[in-house]
Design a protein around this motif. Sequence first.
Motif, PDB file in Angstrom:
ATOM      1  N   GLY A 137       0.759  -1.247   0.000  1.00 13.60           N
ATOM      2  CA  GLY A 137       0.000   0.000   0.000  1.00 13.60           C
ATOM      3  C   GLY A 137       0.782   1.285   0.000  1.00 13.60           C
ATOM      4  N   HIS A 138       2.082   1.272  -0.312  1.00 14.61           N
ATOM      5  CA  HIS A 138       2.834   2.525  -0.418  1.00 14.61           C
ATOM      6  C   HIS A 138       2.291   3.362  -1.575  1.00 14.61           C
ATOM      7  CE1 HIS A 138       5.936   1.763   2.561  1.00 14.61           C
ATOM      8  NE2 HIS A 138       6.106   0.546   2.079  1.00 14.61           N
ATOM      9  N   PRO A 139       2.261   4.687  -1.433  1.00 11.15           N
ATOM     10  CA  PRO A 139       1.818   5.537  -2.548  1.00 11.15           C
ATOM     11  C   PRO A 139       2.717   5.338  -3.758  1.00 11.15           C
ATOM     12  CG  PRO A 139       1.930   6.786  -0.498  1.00 11.15           C
ATOM     13  CD  PRO A 139       2.588   5.468  -0.231  1.00 11.15           C
ATOM     14  N   ILE A 140       2.107   5.160  -4.921  1.00 19.89           N
ATOM     15  CA  ILE A 140       2.855   4.919  -6.152  1.00 19.89           C
ATOM     16  C   ILE A 140       3.157   6.248  -6.817  1.00 19.89           C
ATOM     17  CG2 ILE A 140       2.836   3.770  -8.393  1.00 19.89           C
ATOM     18  CD1 ILE A 140       2.963   1.918  -5.934  1.00 19.89           C
ATOM     19  N   TYR A 141       4.407   6.433  -7.211  1.00 20.14           N
ATOM     20  CA  TYR A 141       4.879   7.683  -7.808  1.00 20.14           C
ATOM     21  C   TYR A 141       4.150   7.966  -9.119  1.00 20.14           C
ATOM     22  CZ  TYR A 141       8.132  10.966 -10.014  1.00 20.14           C
ATOM     23  OH  TYR A 141       8.692  12.037 -10.641  1.00 20.14           O
ATOM     24  N   ASN A 142       3.529   9.148  -9.215  1.00 21.06           N
ATOM     25  CA  ASN A 142       2.853   9.596 -10.432  1.00 21.06           C
ATOM     26  C   ASN A 142       1.871   8.569 -10.970  1.00 21.06           C
ATOM     27  OD1 ASN A 142       3.914  12.124 -10.601  1.00 21.06           O
ATOM     28  ND2 ASN A 142       5.393  11.678 -12.198  1.00 21.06           N
ATOM     29  N   SER A 143       1.183   7.867 -10.091  1.00 15.71           N
ATOM     30  CA  SER A 143       0.269   6.832 -10.562  1.00 15.71           C
ATOM     31  C   SER A 143      -1.019   7.408 -11.143  1.00 15.71           C
ATOM     32  CB  SER A 143      -0.092   5.887  -9.409  1.00 15.71           C
ATOM     33  OG  SER A 143      -0.741   6.596  -8.367  1.00 15.71           O
ATOM     34  N   ALA A 144      -1.394   8.589 -10.737  1.00 21.06           N
ATOM     35  CA  ALA A 144      -2.645   9.171 -11.212  1.00 21.06           C
ATOM     36  C   ALA A 144      -2.552  10.683 -11.111  1.00 21.06           C
ATOM     37  CB  ALA A 144      -3.819   8.664 -10.371  1.00 21.06           C
ATOM     38  N   PRO A 145      -3.294  11.399 -11.952  1.00 24.71           N
ATOM     39  CA  PRO A 145      -3.297  12.866 -11.848  1.00 24.71           C
ATOM     40  C   PRO A 145      -3.965  13.294 -10.556  1.00 24.71           C
ATOM     41  CG  PRO A 145      -4.980  12.118 -13.385  1.00 24.71           C
ATOM     42  CD  PRO A 145      -4.153  10.914 -13.023  1.00 24.71           C
ATOM     43  N   PRO A 146      -3.724  14.515 -10.126  1.00 24.83           N
ATOM     44  CA  PRO A 146      -4.360  15.010  -8.902  1.00 24.83           C
ATOM     45  C   PRO A 146      -5.863  15.138  -9.093  1.00 24.83           C
ATOM     46  CG  PRO A 146      -3.263  16.782 -10.080  1.00 24.83           C
ATOM     47  CD  PRO A 146      -2.869  15.516 -10.769  1.00 24.83           C
ATOM     48  N   GLU A 147      -6.549  15.448  -8.013  1.00 23.43           N
ATOM     49  CA  GLU A 147      -7.991  15.650  -8.098  1.00 23.43           C
ATOM     50  C   GLU A 147      -8.298  16.764  -9.096  1.00 23.43           C
ATOM     51  OE1 GLU A 147     -10.581  14.079  -6.599  1.00 23.43           O
ATOM     52  OE2 GLU A 147      -9.103  12.601  -5.907  1.00 23.43           O
ATOM     53  N   PRO A 148      -9.340  16.602  -9.898  1.00 26.47           N
ATOM     54  CA  PRO A 148      -9.683  17.655 -10.871  1.00 26.47           C
ATOM     55  C   PRO A 148      -9.852  19.000 -10.177  1.00 26.47           C
ATOM     56  CG  PRO A 148     -10.977  15.679 -11.268  1.00 26.47           C
ATOM     57  CD  PRO A 148     -10.252  15.462  -9.975  1.00 26.47           C
ATOM     58  N   PRO A 149      -9.306  20.056 -10.731  1.00 27.23           N
ATOM     59  CA  PRO A 149      -9.398  21.367 -10.076  1.00 27.23           C
ATOM     60  C   PRO A 149     -10.797  21.954 -10.197  1.00 27.23           C
ATOM     61  CG  PRO A 149      -8.356  21.589 -12.219  1.00 27.23           C
ATOM     62  CD  PRO A 149      -8.548  20.117 -11.997  1.00 27.23           C
ATOM     63  N   ARG A 150     -11.096  22.861  -9.292  1.00 22.53           N
ATOM     64  CA  ARG A 150     -12.348  23.598  -9.373  1.00 22.53           C
ATOM     65  C   ARG A 150     -12.174  24.795 -10.301  1.00 22.53           C
ATOM     66  NH1 ARG A 150     -13.922  24.774  -3.243  1.00 22.53           N
ATOM     67  NH2 ARG A 150     -11.713  25.318  -3.251  1.00 22.53           N
ATOM     68  N   GLU A 151     -13.194  25.104 -11.029  1.00 21.57           N
ATOM     69  CA  GLU A 151     -13.131  26.221 -11.973  1.00 21.57           C
ATOM     70  C   GLU A 151     -13.003  27.535 -11.218  1.00 21.57           C
ATOM     71  OE1 GLU A 151     -15.507  27.950 -15.905  1.00 21.57           O
ATOM     72  OE2 GLU A 151     -16.288  26.233 -14.773  1.00 21.57           O
ATOM     73  N   ARG A 152     -12.159  28.399 -11.721  1.00 18.92           N
ATOM     74  CA  ARG A 152     -12.005  29.737 -11.153  1.00 18.92           C
ATOM     75  C   ARG A 152     -11.613  30.695 -12.265  1.00 18.92           C
ATOM     76  NH1 ARG A 152      -6.661  31.021 -11.064  1.00 18.92           N
ATOM     77  NH2 ARG A 152      -5.107  29.378 -10.708  1.00 18.92           N
ATOM     78  N   GLU A 153     -11.642  31.969 -11.958  1.00 20.64           N
ATOM     79  CA  GLU A 153     -11.290  32.988 -12.949  1.00 20.64           C
ATOM     80  C   GLU A 153      -9.783  32.999 -13.168  1.00 20.64           C
ATOM     81  OE1 GLU A 153     -11.741  37.838 -13.619  1.00 20.64           O
ATOM     82  OE2 GLU A 153     -12.697  36.825 -11.918  1.00 20.64           O
ATOM     83  N   LEU A 154      -9.381  33.104 -14.427  1.00 23.32           N
ATOM     84  CA  LEU A 154      -7.960  33.184 -14.755  1.00 23.32           C
ATOM     85  C   LEU A 154      -7.406  34.546 -14.363  1.00 23.32           C
ATOM     86  CD1 LEU A 154      -7.817  31.500 -18.282  1.00 23.32           C
ATOM     87  CD2 LEU A 154      -6.899  30.587 -16.141  1.00 23.32           C
ATOM     88  N   LEU A 155      -6.164  34.547 -13.884  1.00 20.23           N
ATOM     89  CA  LEU A 155      -5.476  35.794 -13.557  1.00 20.23           C
ATOM     90  C   LEU A 155      -4.384  36.066 -14.584  1.00 20.23           C
ATOM     91  CD1 LEU A 155      -5.018  35.334  -9.696  1.00 20.23           C
ATOM     92  CD2 LEU A 155      -6.799  36.624 -10.901  1.00 20.23           C
ATOM     93  N   SER A 156      -4.053  37.314 -14.753  1.00 15.24           N
ATOM     94  CA  SER A 156      -2.936  37.683 -15.625  1.00 15.24           C
ATOM     95  C   SER A 156      -1.626  37.256 -14.974  1.00 15.24           C
ATOM     96  CB  SER A 156      -2.919  39.195 -15.845  1.00 15.24           C
ATOM     97  OG  SER A 156      -1.704  39.585 -16.472  1.00 15.24           O
ATOM     98  N   ILE A 157      -0.768  36.595 -15.759  1.00 15.04           N
ATOM     99  CA  ILE A 157       0.542  36.188 -15.241  1.00 15.04           C
ATOM    100  C   ILE A 157       1.665  37.066 -15.792  1.00 15.04           C
ATOM    101  CG2 ILE A 157      -0.135  33.798 -14.825  1.00 15.04           C
ATOM    102  CD1 ILE A 157       1.270  33.053 -17.464  1.00 15.04           C
ATOM    103  N   ALA A 158       1.304  38.144 -16.488  1.00  9.87           N
ATOM    104  CA  ALA A 158       2.322  39.022 -17.071  1.00  9.87           C
ATOM    105  C   ALA A 158       3.322  39.531 -16.035  1.00  9.87           C
ATOM    106  CB  ALA A 158       1.646  40.192 -17.797  1.00  9.87           C
ATOM    107  N   PRO A 159       2.883  39.954 -14.822  1.00  5.08           N
ATOM    108  CA  PRO A 159       3.873  40.428 -13.841  1.00  5.08           C
ATOM    109  C   PRO A 159       4.860  39.335 -13.411  1.00  5.08           C
ATOM    110  CG  PRO A 159       1.664  41.120 -13.220  1.00  5.08           C
ATOM    111  CD  PRO A 159       1.501  40.118 -14.318  1.00  5.08           C
ATOM    112  N   VAL A 160       4.384  38.097 -13.301  1.00  4.13           N
ATOM    113  CA  VAL A 160       5.265  36.994 -12.923  1.00  4.13           C
ATOM    114  C   VAL A 160       6.260  36.704 -14.041  1.00  4.13           C
ATOM    115  CG1 VAL A 160       5.373  34.574 -12.224  1.00  4.13           C
ATOM    116  CG2 VAL A 160       3.457  35.998 -11.478  1.00  4.13           C
TER     117      VAL A 160
END
Length: 366
Positions: A137-160
Amino acid sequence: MWGLYIEPETNKEKKHLNSRDIPCNEAVLSQWIVEWMGYQQTLAQPGVVAVNKDKAPDYWKKVREFFPDNFFDMSVEALAKRKRNFVVSCTEGQPGLLCGSILYSGMAYFGGKSDGELEEIMKQMGFKYVWIKSRSGHPIYNSAPPEPPRERELLSIAPVLQFLCDFAGIQGRGAREESLNRAEARLGNPLPRPMAEFYRCLPGRFYASCNMVRPLSGLKPTKDGRLNFLEENQAVYHWAAELNSPFLYRRANDGVSGWSAYGILDGFLAAEFLWALACDEGLGLVLWEFPDFGSEMLQEGGKLKACLSPIAGITEQIAEGNTRKLYQAMEGQAVGLYDSEERTFWFVTRDEAAQERLENMLGFTP
């Protein structure tokens, strides 16, 4: 005789190969077949862990100490004269453990009949490892994608992105507005805002420094409407966007899997931008993994918490729904990248002197 001719896909591979047409060119065919069988036998064991020998300077010494026998009967002297890609060694007697190494990729796998055997050998060898197969029962590396994300508004990443350009000393810029306009006219919709900003800021020379970014001229919807824009450097995964949607999608490149929601575009693209810069050898940036990292180090009172702060004040927000989060340290002289899926933390510094200052500040001696 047989030959394997490859084209390096990343700068790391190019440096490793050093302009040679190998790793296993001119190997004896029978030898290669047996080595490949031994490697597959390692992966077929009920329990398997993986380590990256590039992060363990004394890797070979420890392997020879704990796995003294070769998978097949050939002297060490004879093996040293052959060009090879796989090395398989094993333990004497019972329990029988196998160690299969891929010289080309710098990865090694340890296989055994029980998890306890592998836990004990890893403890003795002192390697950092992840589970590939487990019976208990050890966690398997990269065995599955994470939980589906919740929808949210996109932010501008230009400053980053601007911060990262300044940090890396990039003078040029990415796609011109005419190219963006042509792509959006062809697609019949504007690109998601962070995606347009990503293309505006990332010069074309970085499109293949790590993962493969598809140029604007090559963007076209797939049959299911996704916009496939990024391929993982070993062609294991594709990533796609969807017009008029904040979601990032991922698909395994196995001809069977479909797209699944994997993250939110703004935070994913900001982290991907850093990754593209950090993997380009021409910039001279120093990328290093923080040793013995644990997620508690990012909590209040943790070893890393006090020295990290958001980039442009928004990297906390754009990390929501994503597996990676960006930080800055030492007043912008270093950038941190945390990957919750891989449970790993990387630092990127402008040069080795900045790396040393950061290590001293953290009380870390490599």
